[in-house]
Design a protein around this motif. Structure first.
Motif, short mmCIF file in Angstrom:
data_model
loop_
_atom_site.label_atom_id
_atom_site.label_comp_id
_atom_site.label_asym_id
_atom_site.label_seq_id
_atom_site.Cartn_x
_atom_site.Cartn_y
_atom_site.Cartn_z
N ARG A 45 0.82 -1.20 0.00
CA ARG A 45 0.00 0.00 0.00
C ARG A 45 0.86 1.26 0.00
N THR A 46 1.97 1.25 0.73
CA THR A 46 2.88 2.39 0.75
C THR A 46 3.47 2.64 -0.64
N MET A 47 3.87 1.57 -1.32
CA MET A 47 4.43 1.71 -2.67
C MET A 47 3.45 2.37 -3.63
N HIS A 48 2.15 2.17 -3.38
CA HIS A 48 1.13 2.71 -4.27
C HIS A 48 0.45 3.96 -3.71
N GLY A 49 1.12 4.59 -2.75
CA GLY A 49 0.64 5.86 -2.24
C GLY A 49 -0.57 5.76 -1.33
N MET A 50 -0.79 4.60 -0.72
CA MET A 50 -1.93 4.41 0.17
C MET A 50 -1.45 4.27 1.61
#
Length: 218
Positions: A45-50
């Motif tokens: 999720r962090t990698m995808h801006g979440m």
């Protein structure tokens, strides 16, 4: 020399994408089931801006698979999901830019294998897609140069992976085996023979959602 590291999720019956892949259904029918194990993870999720997400046994596997990556190679289907020329919008000056959005999760150079030339596509976050028509070895040479000493990741689809595997160019392979059946679609190991092309299993990480099989060159 930097390593070429291949990672992919695969069904029990050997498929890495379902049938009828298209622009609106890039992983084919049922293909999303192959990645349900990774979607809730905080690292994904962090990698995808979440925000948010969970940490479990799969977290370390994902973190390791993305560590020290300086460039990525992918096939045309992974970038765009349709065959033929890039102009599917009817506007030759503004070809379709794939389904990665304006800020793709790579944040480094990405090299796309294709038979149809086009200019590099620079997007937000440091991701630039370069479209390579010279074949797999040309793409690998360019990716290694761009990676500047770091490793190169090899993504899907199946056809791109098959070419690198058959040529013996893959140094490490991570197969995340998902307990589901797709029945049809794209099989990963079609057409590459009956040997592992220098790769040997060295570690297995079993979790309730997925089993990770790690291979490396002898």
């Amino acid at each position: 020399m930097s390593k070429l590291r291949f990672r992919i999720s695969m069904s029990l019956d050997g498929f890495v994408a379902g049938p009828d892949q298209s622009v609106v259904n890039p992983l084919g029918i049922g293909g999303m089931r192959l990645h349900e194990w990774v979607f809730p993870l905080a690292v994904f999720r962090t990698m995808h801006g979440m925000e948010g997400g969970i940490v479990n046994e799969n977290t370390a596997v994902v973190e390791e698979s993305f560590a020290n990556i300086g460039a990525t190679i992918m096939g045309r289907n992974m970038f765009g999901g349709h065959p033929g020329p890039w102009n599917i919008t009817g506007d030759a000056q503004n070809p379709w830019n794939g389904w990665w959005g304006n800020n793709p999760p790579f944040h480094h150079p990405v090299f796309v294998l294709t038979h149809h030339a086009r200019k590099p596509l620079a997007l937000e976050g440091g991701t630039t897609f370069t479209f390579v028509t010279g074949g797999i070895e040309t793409a690998l040479e360019q990716a290694r140069h761009a990676a500047a000493g770091k490793d190169v990741a090899l993504g899907g689809g199946a056809h791109a992976a098959q070419q690198y595997l058959a040529a013996g160019l893959v140094d490490e392979m991570l197969i995340s085996l998902v307990p589901t059946l797709l029945g049809s679609g794209e099989r990963l190991f079609d057409g590459i023979g009956d040997n592992m092309h220098g790769l040997e299993l060295f570690q297995t990480v079993a979790t309730p959602e997925v089993v990770h099989l790690k291979f490396a060159k002898r």
